[in-house]
Write an enzyme that holds these catalytic residues in place. Sequence first.
Site, short mmCIF file in Angstrom:
data_model
loop_
_atom_site.label_atom_id
_atom_site.label_comp_id
_atom_site.label_asym_id
_atom_site.label_seq_id
_atom_site.Cartn_x
_atom_site.Cartn_y
_atom_site.Cartn_z
N GLU A 199 0.80 -1.22 0.00
CA GLU A 199 0.00 0.00 0.00
C GLU A 199 0.84 1.27 0.00
O GLU A 199 0.33 2.36 0.29
CB GLU A 199 -0.97 -0.03 1.19
CG GLU A 199 -1.91 -1.22 1.07
CD GLU A 199 -2.91 -1.34 2.20
OE1 GLU A 199 -2.89 -0.47 3.10
OE2 GLU A 199 -3.70 -2.29 2.19
N LYS B 286 -15.57 -1.66 2.19
CA LYS B 286 -14.82 -2.14 1.03
C LYS B 286 -15.82 -2.70 0.03
O LYS B 286 -16.50 -3.69 0.32
CB LYS B 286 -13.83 -3.24 1.45
CG LYS B 286 -12.69 -2.74 2.33
CD LYS B 286 -11.84 -3.90 2.81
CE LYS B 286 -10.60 -3.43 3.55
NZ LYS B 286 -9.85 -4.58 4.14
#
EC number: 4.2.1.11
Length: 430
Positions: free
Chosen positions: A205, A339
């Site tokens: 990330e 999500k």
Amino acid sequence: MSIITEVYAREVLDSRGNPTVEVEVYTEAGAFGRALVPSGASTGEYEAVELRDGDKARYLGKGVLKAVENVNDIIADKIIGFDVTDQIGIDKAMIELDGTPNKGKLGANAILGVSLAAARAAADELGVHLYEYLGGVNGKVLPVPMMNILNGGEHADNNVDVQEFMVMPVGAPNFKEALRMGAEILHALKAVLKGKGLNTGVGDEGGFAPNLKSNEEALETIMQAIKDAGYKPGEEVKLAMDAASSEFYNRETGKYELKGEGVTRTSEEMVTWYEEMITKYPIISIEDGLDENDWDGFKLLTERIGDRVQLVGDDLFVTNTTKLKEGIEKGIANSILIKVNQIGTLTETLDAIEMAKRAGYTAVISHRSGETEDSTIADIAVATNAGQIKTGAPTRTDRVAKYNQLLRIEDNLADLAEYHGNDTFYNLKK
């Protein structure tokens, strides 16, 4: 009213070099929408099913040709002819077509790609931005970024157990300045790590993934970086953690094995440790502090610190309204991580955000570790006035794509744009 005339999917790559699904939707009026589906590294056991081919001779079994085929040969036939703006109808039709509780037949990656691409095509049809289409005239709050600048756990190959250590620029006057603050802290952190002779390679990330002695050393290192960047920890910048505790929970013993530190803790000892950490450091948010099935532990954590710290359920709730409703009724956590690929349709995603808000829970819109150039979650964050977005460090194109889209949205909103900073945590004691 404009009818969907074509739905087409293809296999493309995500940010980790794994295949994912891309879907395009076309209408009779010439409108077009494209969406790419993300993929997680640490996944909750109750998530909607991501369909993979399993052919080890191709992409190590991670191909998505079956999901692509399901879009092109099955879903397309069902969706063609729908009004492109009938999002609820489109999503409902795909859920019924799949017929399983976890979208395991057609694949959540197939269904989600169509769902998001249809929304983009509808926005294009109406000549508006996606955030305007989804949020109407009231979508105006730019999210506080939750920036993962130091990685451990499943997101990095190091000895740090906690998966993510993040900074939140709550003292910024607007999103543009918040992003600048985060980027400057990231660069300051790189200098701190270099000064210690530590690795400055990055994780999935975009955050750094050095070998540190303990999780607390990670917090200390970030505190130093914030100060070196010229900001005040606790005032201008607060900390957040994603423990992803299910990844180091031993279900046989019922204990948490933090192998990087060589420590084993009970649920109550984990809660005590978090209490110590929030007293010592300006931590405003803890995600998945305990295992997704350790509801008694989560209840204790919520009772102990839930009035002072945002307690986010990711694996705990998996963007699922059934799980969230149960958590609300039992007083578990006070926030949900959103999500889109955990649940598999845009409609269900928006339902989860709405349920959270009605119950006084916050909602954090989130990426996955396997991302793409798709920036849909940026538009969702503003459309729903969620107030928070978690989309990695301000580095790597797959992460920066979301931040740059938020800059565009803030520019487009001009004087209407709002940035709530500390007030984002509306359910905590001031």
